[in-house]
Design an enzyme around this catalytic site. Structure first.
Site, short mmCIF file in Angstrom:
data_model
loop_
_atom_site.label_atom_id
_atom_site.label_comp_id
_atom_site.label_asym_id
_atom_site.label_seq_id
_atom_site.Cartn_x
_atom_site.Cartn_y
_atom_site.Cartn_z
N HIS A 139 0.89 -1.14 0.12
CA HIS A 139 -0.01 0.18 0.09
C HIS A 139 0.76 1.28 0.03
CE1 HIS A 139 -3.39 2.52 0.45
NE2 HIS A 139 -2.82 3.09 1.98
N VAL A 158 -2.66 10.68 4.72
CA VAL A 158 -1.71 11.27 5.14
C VAL A 158 -1.26 12.19 3.99
CG1 VAL A 158 0.23 9.78 4.38
CG2 VAL A 158 0.89 11.14 6.53
N LYS A 160 -0.39 10.85 0.45
CA LYS A 160 0.61 10.33 -0.22
C LYS A 160 0.15 10.56 -1.95
CE LYS A 160 -0.41 6.15 1.20
NZ LYS A 160 -1.21 6.50 2.19
N ASP A 178 -1.78 4.04 -5.04
CA ASP A 178 -2.39 3.44 -3.99
C ASP A 178 -2.04 1.87 -3.60
OD1 ASP A 178 -5.00 3.14 -2.35
OD2 ASP A 178 -5.42 1.47 -3.59
N ARG A 244 17.84 14.14 13.10
CA ARG A 244 18.25 15.58 12.71
C ARG A 244 19.09 15.68 11.85
NH1 ARG A 244 16.52 19.59 16.57
NH2 ARG A 244 17.48 20.78 15.15
#
Length: 313
Positions: A139, A158, A160, A178, A244
């Site tokens: 997915h 989210v 995509k 998808d 970071r």
């Protein structure tokens, strides 16, 4: 599961021509292994694999020219079984008349090529390994960014597909939206492609399904791509630990192949398309030996050494 392919598919994707049996090109090919039946030409059939494509080259056809009619008929009938998909003849050679006769009787196609045995063997193996390899459905979205296949994953909603659309608008190419069918090309490479039903299509919430090929042109899509890395979009959390420096590379395992994985926090105001482009550029730079994290660490160590020397003086 791998795809179901036939001799017709092999003919369409390699440098082969039909010699005989053109009405039987729907015979299935079930394995990527290809036989060079040199031992079988001598009558040794202990380990013969009739379900494989049988490739005859200069060695096999030259040996056949020294065999008698009865010997050729005996060998041909043993080699040509109901499960044998096709005989391929390389280097512009011809099968003995006895082989052609039995092939016609058993309804087995015979294909030929001017290419050498090694070249046509390589071409057929590459095609068959990709078509018959086991698929795993993932997915996510697969986009070609600067020539790198980037597998974008993340939770539902989210962003995509929306991010992939912006990447397409910025000149990159969509492979699959998808759902991505992934298979191992070899022990180190993963290839992704769209399911047939979703090819060139993208679903956008509030807009519906769009045809990327129709809206943006042929240059906006690709049929498949080797996957370079996985970029996972994660919803931002205040207590989330974030890498970071960029030296916290993870690995995800798909189809037995380790794929580099990076997590990109999603937060309002972040331009995901630009960040993903930059991640792709940075990934390529590292592969070329330019590591910004290593440069930073070297600069930091050099600064610490200078300060230490200054304090000692």
């Amino acid at each position: 599961m791998g795809k179901k392919i036939t001799v017709q598919d092999l003919l369409n994707n390699t440098h082969l021509e039909v010699v005989s049996g053109g009405d039987y090109l729907d015979r299935p090919i079930v394995t990527e292994d290809i036989s060079r039946p040199g031992l079988e030409m001598t009558g040794y059939f202990n380990y013969y694999a009739p379900e494989r494509i049988q490739l005859m080259g200069i060695t096999e056809t030259s040996f056949a020219s020294r065999m008698s009619h009865d010997e050729l008929m005996m060998v041909a009938r043993k080699m040509m079984r109901p499960e044998t998909p096709v005989f391929v003849v390389s280097t512009g050679r011809q099968l003995p008349p006895e082989f052609m006769q039995v092939a016609k009787e058993e309804k087995i196609p015979v294909l030929s090529t001017e290419l050498t045995s090694s070249k046509i063997l390589s071409n057929m193996t590459y095609f068959l390994s990709g078509q018959l390899a086991e698929r795993q459905s993932v997915h996510g979205v697969l986009v070609d960014i600067y020539g790198l296949g980037v597998l974008i994953t993340g939770d539902s909603g989210v962003g995509k597909s929306e991010t992939a659309l912006e990447l397409v608008q910025r000149g990159h190419r969509l492979i699959a939206d998808d759902r991505v069918d992934v298979y191992a090309q070899d022990e180190e490479r993963l290839v992704g492609e769209p399911p047939v039903i979703l090819r060139n299509l993208m679903e956008l919430r509030g807009v519906g399904i769009i045809d990327v090929l129709n809206l943006f042109g042929a240059g906006a899509v690709r049929s498949h791509a080797t996957i370079a890395f996985n970029l996972h979009l994660a919803k931002w959390q205040d207590d989330q630990k974030v890498d970071r420096l960029g030296n916290g590379e993870e690995v995800t395992r798909i189809q037995g192949v380790d794929l580099p994985r990076f997590v990109l926090p999603v937060q309002t105001g972040r331009n995901l398309a630009v960040l993903i482009e930059t991640a792709a550029k940075n990934f390529r730079a590292k592969k070329m030996g330019f590591d910004a994290t290593e440069t930073f660490n070297n600069n930091l160590n050099h600064l610490i050494e200078e300060n230490s020397e200054h304090e000692n003086n």
